[in-house]
Design a protein around this motif. Sequence first.
Motif, mmCIF file in Angstrom:
data_model
loop_
_atom_site.group_PDB
_atom_site.id
_atom_site.type_symbol
_atom_site.label_atom_id
_atom_site.label_comp_id
_atom_site.label_asym_id
_atom_site.label_seq_id
_atom_site.Cartn_x
_atom_site.Cartn_y
_atom_site.Cartn_z
ATOM 1 N N THR A 29 6.550 7.929 0.696
ATOM 2 C CA THR A 29 6.650 6.622 1.356
ATOM 3 C C THR A 29 5.320 5.897 1.414
ATOM 4 O O THR A 29 5.257 4.746 1.843
ATOM 5 N N GLY A 30 4.251 6.564 0.987
ATOM 6 C CA GLY A 30 2.930 5.945 1.051
ATOM 7 C C GLY A 30 2.406 5.775 2.460
ATOM 8 O O GLY A 30 1.533 4.948 2.724
ATOM 9 N N ALA A 31 2.884 6.596 3.380
ATOM 10 C CA ALA A 31 2.587 6.400 4.799
ATOM 11 C C ALA A 31 1.145 6.715 5.175
ATOM 12 O O ALA A 31 0.684 6.296 6.237
ATOM 13 N N ARG A 32 0.423 7.423 4.300
ATOM 14 C CA ARG A 32 -0.956 7.792 4.640
ATOM 15 C C ARG A 32 -1.982 6.843 4.030
ATOM 16 O O ARG A 32 -3.169 7.147 3.972
ATOM 17 N N SER A 33 -1.543 5.683 3.618
ATOM 18 C CA SER A 33 -2.481 4.690 3.123
ATOM 19 C C SER A 33 -3.494 4.342 4.209
ATOM 20 O O SER A 33 -3.216 4.467 5.411
ATOM 21 N N VAL A 34 -4.660 3.882 3.770
ATOM 22 C CA VAL A 34 -5.682 3.480 4.739
ATOM 23 C C VAL A 34 -5.282 2.221 5.499
ATOM 24 O O VAL A 34 -5.882 1.877 6.513
ATOM 25 N N SER A 35 -4.264 1.530 5.024
ATOM 26 C CA SER A 35 -3.824 0.304 5.677
ATOM 27 C C SER A 35 -3.180 0.604 7.025
ATOM 28 O O SER A 35 -2.388 1.542 7.144
ATOM 29 N N PRO A 36 -3.480 -0.189 8.052
ATOM 30 C CA PRO A 36 -2.815 -0.003 9.345
ATOM 31 C C PRO A 36 -1.334 -0.364 9.300
ATOM 32 O O PRO A 36 -0.595 -0.067 10.234
ATOM 33 N N LEU A 37 -0.905 -0.997 8.205
ATOM 34 C CA LEU A 37 0.495 -1.405 8.058
ATOM 35 C C LEU A 37 1.239 -0.517 7.063
ATOM 36 O O LEU A 37 2.276 -0.909 6.528
ATOM 37 N N ALA A 38 0.741 0.695 6.847
ATOM 38 C CA ALA A 38 1.310 1.566 5.828
ATOM 39 C C ALA A 38 2.788 1.865 6.068
ATOM 40 O O ALA A 38 3.540 2.096 5.114
ATOM 41 N N ALA A 39 3.219 1.844 7.306
ATOM 42 C CA ALA A 39 4.621 2.135 7.615
ATOM 43 C C ALA A 39 5.561 1.090 7.028
ATOM 44 O O ALA A 39 6.772 1.317 6.927
ATOM 45 N N ASP A 40 5.022 -0.059 6.613
ATOM 46 C CA ASP A 40 5.848 -1.130 6.050
ATOM 47 C C ASP A 40 6.112 -0.962 4.552
ATOM 48 O O ASP A 40 6.865 -1.739 3.963
ATOM 49 N N ASP A 42 10.747 11.867 0.158
ATOM 50 C CA ASP A 42 9.880 11.989 1.343
ATOM 51 C C ASP A 42 8.852 13.100 1.217
ATOM 52 O O ASP A 42 8.528 13.777 2.189
ATOM 53 N N PHE A 43 8.314 13.288 0.002
ATOM 54 C CA PHE A 43 7.191 14.205 -0.131
ATOM 55 C C PHE A 43 6.005 13.657 0.664
ATOM 56 O O PHE A 43 5.861 12.442 0.835
ATOM 57 N N ALA A 44 5.152 14.550 1.128
ATOM 58 C CA ALA A 44 4.005 14.140 1.940
ATOM 59 C C ALA A 44 3.019 13.344 1.103
ATOM 60 O O ALA A 44 2.553 13.817 0.059
#
Length: 240
Positions: free
Chosen positions: A42-53, A73-75
């Motif tokens: 999901t790219g959730a660990r991006s440095v962006s504070p909006l990565a959850a989007d 949903d791999f890490a």
Amino acid sequence: MRSAPSVLAIFAHPDDAELSCFGTLAALAAAGSEVHVLTLTTGARSVSPLAADRVREATAAAALVGVTLIVEDFADGRVETVGETFTVVERHLRELRPDVVVTHYSSPHFGDDHQDHQVTGRVATTLAKRMSFVRLVLHAEPPVVVSGFTPNLFVNVTETVEKKLAAIAQYQSEAAKPYMREEAVLARGRFWAMQAKFYDPEEGNYYESFQLVKARMTNPGFLLGLTGGHDRGVRRDRSA
């Protein structure tokens, strides 16, 4: 029988496919191909504070160009060359049975690019090369310069570059990254256009580049359909 090749693009994160090959995927989708984009994280660990989007943004980007998005949903940051990764990717390959697989370029120098890109590309390539129904395997251009990427297939995406830009623009979460900027995307497209026709550059044209890994052609018309013939991009040959 399908009259246009089906495509599965296998990438690590949301926005990877958009940057690398969305002009080509948009053209194939418009020509009647069934196009799926498989994103392993999901790219959730991006440095962006909006990565959850990023999944929401990826969904919007896919809808713009008419491709189907699949998100696993791999890490993020921890995609590994292990049995589970092979199992998941193989399942999607066997379910979708694509004619064409597009994935990350895998550099022999592992530190050249994001570790998830490297693993995803290696797993997807290993599996796709084994499967008889896959007729074409392509490595797409990396988002940054890496060792060994020597493209030998260039696709004119001038007619779909606006769709590519619109898809990338959905990623407001990643907008601050230099390679996401419109001028950077267009500059890459112009550079590949020059490489594609070095002795006869096409002014105002944009290309995407690929490294050919596997090609099995039982019908030469399939290749003509992919390249569009006479440098007019990717189109469907309706006379075939």
